[in-house]
Write an enzyme that holds these catalytic residues in place. Structure first.
Site, PDB file in Angstrom:
ATOM      1  N   THR A 200       0.866  -1.169   0.000  1.00 46.16           N
ATOM      2  CA  THR A 200       0.000   0.000   0.000  1.00 46.16           C
ATOM      3  C   THR A 200       0.902   1.217   0.000  1.00 46.16           C
ATOM      4  O   THR A 200       2.092   1.095   0.273  1.00 46.16           O
ATOM      5  CB  THR A 200      -0.885  -0.045   1.276  1.00 46.16           C
ATOM      6  OG1 THR A 200      -1.949  -0.956   1.072  1.00 46.16           O
ATOM      7  CG2 THR A 200      -1.459   1.279   1.670  1.00 46.16           C
ATOM      8  N   ARG A 228     -13.767  -8.505  -1.779  1.00 45.08           N
ATOM      9  CA  ARG A 228     -13.031  -8.215  -0.535  1.00 45.08           C
ATOM     10  C   ARG A 228     -12.474  -6.771  -0.551  1.00 45.08           C
ATOM     11  O   ARG A 228     -11.906  -6.312  -1.527  1.00 45.08           O
ATOM     12  CB  ARG A 228     -11.878  -9.212  -0.396  1.00 45.08           C
ATOM     13  CG  ARG A 228     -11.031  -9.050   0.872  1.00 45.08           C
ATOM     14  CD  ARG A 228      -9.743  -8.297   0.596  1.00 45.08           C
ATOM     15  NE  ARG A 228      -8.905  -8.219   1.803  1.00 45.08           N
ATOM     16  CZ  ARG A 228      -7.878  -7.386   1.930  1.00 45.08           C
ATOM     17  NH1 ARG A 228      -7.548  -6.586   0.942  1.00 45.08           N
ATOM     18  NH2 ARG A 228      -7.181  -7.349   3.041  1.00 45.08           N
ATOM     19  N   VAL A 229     -12.679  -6.065   0.533  1.00 45.80           N
ATOM     20  CA  VAL A 229     -12.095  -4.738   0.712  1.00 45.80           C
ATOM     21  C   VAL A 229     -11.260  -4.772   1.987  1.00 45.80           C
ATOM     22  O   VAL A 229     -11.693  -5.320   3.003  1.00 45.80           O
ATOM     23  CB  VAL A 229     -13.193  -3.649   0.837  1.00 45.80           C
ATOM     24  CG1 VAL A 229     -12.569  -2.289   1.100  1.00 45.80           C
ATOM     25  CG2 VAL A 229     -14.046  -3.601  -0.428  1.00 45.80           C
ATOM     26  N   GLY A 230     -10.059  -4.214   1.933  1.00 43.35           N
ATOM     27  CA  GLY A 230      -9.168  -4.219   3.102  1.00 43.35           C
ATOM     28  C   GLY A 230      -9.394  -3.029   4.007  1.00 43.35           C
ATOM     29  O   GLY A 230     -10.454  -2.393   4.002  1.00 43.35           O
ATOM     30  N   ASP A 231      -8.378  -2.712   4.775  1.00 43.43           N
ATOM     31  CA  ASP A 231      -8.501  -1.684   5.815  1.00 43.43           C
ATOM     32  C   ASP A 231      -8.326  -0.262   5.303  1.00 43.43           C
ATOM     33  O   ASP A 231      -8.745   0.694   5.970  1.00 43.43           O
ATOM     34  CB  ASP A 231      -7.440  -1.931   6.891  1.00 43.43           C
ATOM     35  CG  ASP A 231      -6.037  -1.911   6.298  1.00 43.43           C
ATOM     36  OD1 ASP A 231      -5.816  -2.619   5.282  1.00 43.43           O
ATOM     37  OD2 ASP A 231      -5.168  -1.200   6.820  1.00 43.43           O
ATOM     38  N   THR A 251      -0.230  -0.027   6.631  1.00 48.47           N
ATOM     39  CA  THR A 251      -0.064  -1.006   5.559  1.00 48.47           C
ATOM     40  C   THR A 251       0.103  -2.376   6.191  1.00 48.47           C
ATOM     41  O   THR A 251       0.807  -2.511   7.188  1.00 48.47           O
ATOM     42  CB  THR A 251       1.150  -0.690   4.664  1.00 48.47           C
ATOM     43  OG1 THR A 251       1.351  -1.804   3.767  1.00 48.47           O
ATOM     44  CG2 THR A 251       2.417  -0.461   5.465  1.00 48.47           C
ATOM     45  N   GLY A 252      -0.564  -3.356   5.630  1.00 49.21           N
ATOM     46  CA  GLY A 252      -0.441  -4.697   6.194  1.00 49.21           C
ATOM     47  C   GLY A 252      -1.653  -5.543   5.866  1.00 49.21           C
ATOM     48  O   GLY A 252      -2.451  -5.199   4.988  1.00 49.21           O
ATOM     49  N   GLY A 254      -4.981  -6.466   5.906  1.00 54.36           N
ATOM     50  CA  GLY A 254      -6.096  -5.594   6.226  1.00 54.36           C
ATOM     51  C   GLY A 254      -7.098  -6.133   7.219  1.00 54.36           C
ATOM     52  O   GLY A 254      -7.618  -5.378   8.051  1.00 54.36           O
TER      53      GLY A 254
HETATM   54  N1  ASP Z   1      -3.789  -3.180   3.869  1.00 51.10           N
HETATM   55  C1  ASP Z   1      -4.006  -3.503   2.489  1.00 51.10           C
HETATM   56  C2  ASP Z   1      -5.138  -4.466   2.367  1.00 51.10           C
HETATM   57  O1  ASP Z   1      -5.269  -5.339   3.202  1.00 51.10           O
HETATM   58  C3  ASP Z   1      -2.820  -4.062   1.838  1.00 51.10           C
HETATM   59  C4  ASP Z   1      -1.515  -3.611   2.393  1.00 51.10           C
HETATM   60  O2  ASP Z   1      -1.391  -2.583   2.987  1.00 51.10           O
HETATM   61  O3  ASP Z   1      -0.526  -4.303   2.240  1.00 51.10           O
HETATM   62  O4  ASP Z   1      -5.865  -4.386   1.403  1.00 51.10           O
END
Ligand code: ASP
Length: 342
Positions: A200, A228-231, A251-252, A254
Site C-alpha cells: 500500500t 473483498r475490501v481491506g482496511d 499497511t499490512g 487488512g
Molecule cells: N492493507 C491492504 C489491504 O489489506 C494491503 C496492504 O497494505 O498491504 O488491502
C-alpha cells in the site's frame, strides 16, 4: 559496502538536509510509506532498491514542499500519495496488484485532522489517482465511503481523471497473480497464507497551522476475491487523523487492521492514555497486532511533529522529513528495534 549508522540505525547516507522551519515558526513534518508486505532482502535487487528509495524521497519532498510553502497538510499528503500512485513500483494506482479475477481494484482514503472530515473510495477500476476521488468524496459529498461503479460515476462528475483499465497493467503484477493462482490450491482465494501479495502507499503530515492529515491508497491484495475490501478505506483502521492526537496511515494484512481498528487505536492511546506517539504506535503494531497475528506497519505523526514508523514485517518502504528538515529514507529495520525516527 559498510554504511555508517546513526543512533537509531538510519544510514547516514540517506540523511539529507531539506531545510528546517525558520526559527520561531511552527514545525512541519511529513512521513510516507510504500507498503510493508512484500519486502524480502533476498528478493530486492540493487537497482530496484535504488529506484524505490528515489521514489520515496520524491514523494516525501513533494509533500514537504507543500508544507514549507505554507500549504495545508491535506494538500501535502495528497501530493505525496500522487507520486507513489503514479509510480509502477508500489501497489497503488499504476503498479496496483491484480485481484483474483485479473482486475486492478483500487481503494483510497484521506482524513483531515482539523475537522475530522474524511473521504474514501473502494473497488475503483478506472480512476487514475484514487486519492483524488477520496478527496472529492470528503469535500464534495455528504458521505464518507463510496464503492465501485457509483464511486466512479461520482468521480467523473467531480472531474477526476479516468483511464482505461489497461493503464494499470504491469507485467510484474500479472506474473505475481499467475504465481498466486498456481499456489492457491484449496484455499478458494480466501487465504493464500504466506503467498499473499500485499502492500500500500500512504502519507501523514503536520502543517504550519498545526493541522494533521493522513492519506492511504492501495490495490489491495493479489488474492482479493468476492469483493473483498481491506482496511485502507475503512476510516480508523488503515487511515485516521485527529489534531488532538495524531495522524496514521497503515499497511499490512487488512483484516487484522480492521479488527484492531489500528489507526484510531494509536490515536486513542495518545489522546486518552497520554502515551508518546512512539509508545502508542509500538503498543499497537509491535505488541497488540503481533499477539493477534497481524503483519504490517504504520507511519504516524503527532502535533509536535514527532514521527513514528514501526512495522513487524521484515521491512517497510518509508521516508520522512522531520521538523528540523532532516530527510531519512529506509526499507529494512536497519538495526533499530522499534524502527522509530525519534
Ligand atoms: N492493507 C491492504 C489491504 O489489506 C494491503 C496492504 O497494505 O498491504 O488491502
Amino acid at each position: 559496502m559498510g554504511i555508517m549508522k546513526n543512533r537509531v540505525g538510519w544510514p547516514l547516507l540517506a540523511a539529507l538536509w531539506c531545510g528546517p522551519a525558520a526559527a520561531g515558526e511552527a514545525p512541519v513534518a511529513i512521513a510516507v510509506h510504500g507498503g510493508a508486505g512484500t519486502i524480502l532482502r533476498s528478493e530486492l535487487d540493487a537497482e530496484t532498491e535504488q529506484a524505490v528509495r528515489a521514489a520515496l524521497e520524491r514523494a516525501a519532498r513533494a509533500g514537504h514542499d507543500v508544507l514549507t510553502k505554507g500549504g495545508a497538510s491535506l494538500d501535502a499528503v495528497q501530493a505525496a500519495v500522487l507520486v507513489l500512485e503514479d509510480s509502477p513500483l508500489f501497489n497503488a494506482g499504476k503498479g496496483a496488484v491484480f485481484n483474483h479475477d485479473g482486475v486492478n481494484e483500487l481503494d483510497a482514503a484521506i482524513m483531515d485532522g482539523a475537522s475530522l472530515n474524511a473521504g474514501a473510495v473502494a473497488g475503483l477500476t478506472r480512476v487514475r489517482n484514487p486519492i483524488l476521488a477520496a478527496r472529492r468524496v470528503m469535500e464534495a459529498s455528504p458521505h464518507v465511503l463510496l464503492f465501485g461503479a457509483g464511486a466512479e460515476a461520482f468521480a467523473v462528475e467531480q472531474g477526476v481523471t479516468l483511464v482505461e483499465p489497461e493503464y494499470f497493467y504491469t507485467e510484474k503484477r500479472w506474473q505475481q497473480l499467475q504465481r498466486a493462482r498456481a499456489r492457491e490450491g484449496a484455499t478458494l482465494g480466501l487465504n493464500a497464507g504466506a503467498d499473499r501479495v500485499f502492500s500500500t502507499v500512504g502519507a501523514v503530515a503536520l502543517d504550519g497551522d498545526g493541522n494533521l492529515a493522513a492519506a492511504t491508497s492501495t490495490g489491495g491484495q493479489t488474492t482479493n476475491r468476492f469483493g473483498r475490501v481491506g482496511d485502507v478505506p475503512v476510516i480508523g483502521a488503515g487511515t485516521y487523523a485527529d489534531n488532538q492526537s495524531c495522524a496514521v496511515s497503515a499497511t499490512g494484512h487488512g483484516e487484522y487492521f480492521i479488527r484492531s481498528v489500528v489507526a484510531h487505536d494509536i490515536c486513542a492511546l495518545v489522546a486518552y492514555r497520554d502515551l508518546s506517539l512512539a509508545e502508542a504506535a509500538d503498543a499497537v503494531v509491535m505488541k497488540k497486532l503481533v499477539e493477534r497475528g497481524g503483519r504490517g506497519g504504520v507511519i504516524a505523526v503527532d502535533r509536535r511533529g514527532n514521527i513514528a514508523m514501526p512495522f513487524n514485517t521484515e521491512g517497510m518502504y518509508r521516508a520522512a522529513i522531520r521538523p528540523d528538515g532532516r530527510l531519512a529514507v529506509a526499507i529494512y529495520g536497519d538495526g533499530d528495534p522499534s524502527h522509530n525516527l525519534d
